[in-house]
Design an enzyme around this catalytic site. Structure first.
Site, PDB file in Angstrom:
ATOM      1  N   CYS A  92       0.879  -1.158   0.000  1.00  0.00           N
ATOM      2  CA  CYS A  92       0.000   0.000   0.000  1.00  0.00           C
ATOM      3  C   CYS A  92       0.919   1.211   0.000  1.00  0.00           C
ATOM      4  CB  CYS A  92      -0.906   0.013   1.225  1.00  0.00           C
ATOM      5  SG  CYS A  92      -1.834   1.552   1.389  1.00  0.00           S
ATOM      6  N   CYS A  95      -0.648   4.396   2.262  1.00  0.00           N
ATOM      7  CA  CYS A  95      -0.638   4.339   3.735  1.00  0.00           C
ATOM      8  C   CYS A  95      -0.042   2.984   4.086  1.00  0.00           C
ATOM      9  CB  CYS A  95      -2.007   4.619   4.339  1.00  0.00           C
ATOM     10  SG  CYS A  95      -3.418   3.830   3.560  1.00  0.00           S
ATOM     11  N   SER A  96      -0.801   2.119   4.669  1.00  0.00           N
ATOM     12  CA  SER A  96      -0.248   0.794   4.980  1.00  0.00           C
ATOM     13  C   SER A  96      -1.360  -0.229   5.012  1.00  0.00           C
ATOM     14  CB  SER A  96       0.462   0.811   6.337  1.00  0.00           C
ATOM     15  OG  SER A  96       1.308   1.911   6.445  1.00  0.00           O
ATOM     16  N   CYS A  97      -2.312  -0.141   4.092  1.00  0.00           N
ATOM     17  CA  CYS A  97      -3.448  -1.060   4.100  1.00  0.00           C
ATOM     18  C   CYS A  97      -2.954  -2.505   4.101  1.00  0.00           C
ATOM     19  CB  CYS A  97      -4.332  -0.794   2.890  1.00  0.00           C
ATOM     20  SG  CYS A  97      -5.074   0.853   2.955  1.00  0.00           S
TER      21      CYS A  97
END
Lengths: 191, 219
Positions: A92, A95-97
């Site tokens: 991701c 962000c950091s999905c």
């Protein structure tokens, strides 16, 4: 940050806006109950049961929910399958999905700029840093999780594992292999 | 927005650093940061999109030097102030000074398992048909809004192929700014590595994004 977070929790508790006990339950849940073993069981079942693999391909959300793995950051799931032509890698960049419901909380590297910046541009270099050398000619497909779909990579089934039951198969499915930064373990690595 | 969060294709961050043992939390405050953030999310006062925008709006130098949970906490403070739950003075003093806004709900310990298991599905039915079908060639728009978007910079003004219609989902570019959910169809769009990275792109590389319909134009 220690003092800053404590101050925030104090203010919110004084206002009756948060229940410190709820925070304890949240932390305990992600430390002890929700982790990569969930995803490993999904992969093992897909390896062992072609009908389940088909379902996972068509409707991963429902197939995964049938094993009880639902909820936050796993509301909408998609499974992508490695094969002899293509290796899948998930990132991701924005962000950091990450699919919490099947893999638990993400490791620090997944959330860090080095991975997020390079996975889409230099995935082979990133894989080498993880000790993964793909066969020559193996194409890399990178999935950038820009929406609310969360991805689960189904790694290739290791050779010689026909006799194993699903719990034993799940032992070979690493967290990294379900992100695409690793491969499933060979049979002889079984713990 | 072209914020520090939009990292795809940036150079200079070095190798991916693995970590022995990989603890979920590196300090007690990180556990509380996770729990406080999820608890405040349960207020129902803001969407996941608004919280993402609060994180990407952290000044670049701070964002890039902050740890993950630090980014969460800085954004959470912004959201709590914006929605009237906590004041600047309270954050400075570390104690309650006034009651503040009332949330729709407060997350109690006994509610946590059900809330986590339910999550926050963001698919929404649409009456309209998808504009694109699998196999369609599309070009991503060249968007540079100062507001929230989920179209990464590296994937703007690029030609790709719609691989699948994924369903209809809340549109984050509106939802982040309180303009409603305004759901749109979402497509998986696949690009050749060379279309994005040009000369020197890895042979055989493909990259896909999940793109809302308004990000795309027919080719």
């Amino acid at each position: 940050m220690e003092a800053r977070v404590r101050a925030l929790e104090t203010i919110l508790t004084q206002k009756g806006l948060i229940d410190p006990g709820a925070i304890d339950v949240i932390v305990e849940t992600y430390e002890t109950k929700i982790g990569p073993r969930n995803g490993a069981r999904v992969v093992a079942k897909a390896w062992a049961e072609p009908d389940f693999a088909d379902w996972l391909r068509r409707d991963a959300t429902a197939a995964i929910a049938s094993l009880g793995y639902t909820g936050r950051q796993g509301e909408h799931m998609r499974a992508v399958f490695n094969d002899t032509e293509t290796h899948n890698l998930v990132v991701c960049t924005l962000c950091s999905c990450y699919p919490w419901s099947v893999l638990g909380l993400p490791p620090v590297w997944y959330k860090a700029p080095a991975y997020r910046s390079r996975a889409v541009m230099d995935p082979r270099g990133v894989l080498e840093e993880f000790g993964v050398a793909l066969p020559a000619g193996r194409k890399i497909r990178v999935w950038d999780s820009t929406a609310e779909l969360r991805y689960l990579v189904v790694p290739e089934r290791p050779v010689g594992t026909e006799g194993l039951d699903q719990e034993a198969l799940a032992d070979l499915v690493t967290r990294d292999s379900m992100i695409g930064t690793g491969l499933a373990l060979p049979l002889e690595a079984r713990p | 927005m072209n914020g520090p969060h939009d990292l795809g294709g940036l150079h200079g961050f070095g190798p991916v650093a693995s970590e022995p043992g990989e603890p979920y939390f590196h300090a007690e405050w990180e556990k509380r940061a996770l729990g406080v953030t999820l608890s405040c999310g349960a207020f129902g006062a803001w969407s996941i999109d608004e919280s993402r925008h609060a994180r990407e709006s952290i000044p670049p130098a701070t964002y890039l030097s902050a740890s993950y949970y630090e980014i969460w906490i800085r954004a959470l403070e912004t959201l709590l102030e914006r929605h009237g739950f906590v004041s600047t003075a309270e954050l400075a003093e570390g104690r309650m000074l006034e009651k503040g806004a009332e949330p729709k709900r407060v997350l109690k310990a006994e509610m946590v398992p059900a809330v986590l298991a339910r999550g926050g599905p963001c698919d929404r039915p649409l009456d309209t048909a998808p504009r694109f079908a699998a196999g369609a060639r599309v070009r991503t728009r060249n968007l540079n809004p100062p507001t929230h978007t989920r179209l990464p910079r590296y994937a703007r003004d690029k030609v790709g192929v719609v691989e699948a219609v994924q369903g209809s989902f809340v549109f984050p570019d509106d939802s982040a700014h309180g303009r409603g959910e305004n759901p749109q169809w979402v497509y998986t769009v696949v690009f050749d590595g060379a279309e994005i990275w040009g000369e020197g792109a890895e042979p055989g590389l493909t990259v896909s994004i999940d793109a809302w319909e308004s990000y795309l134009e027919p080719v």
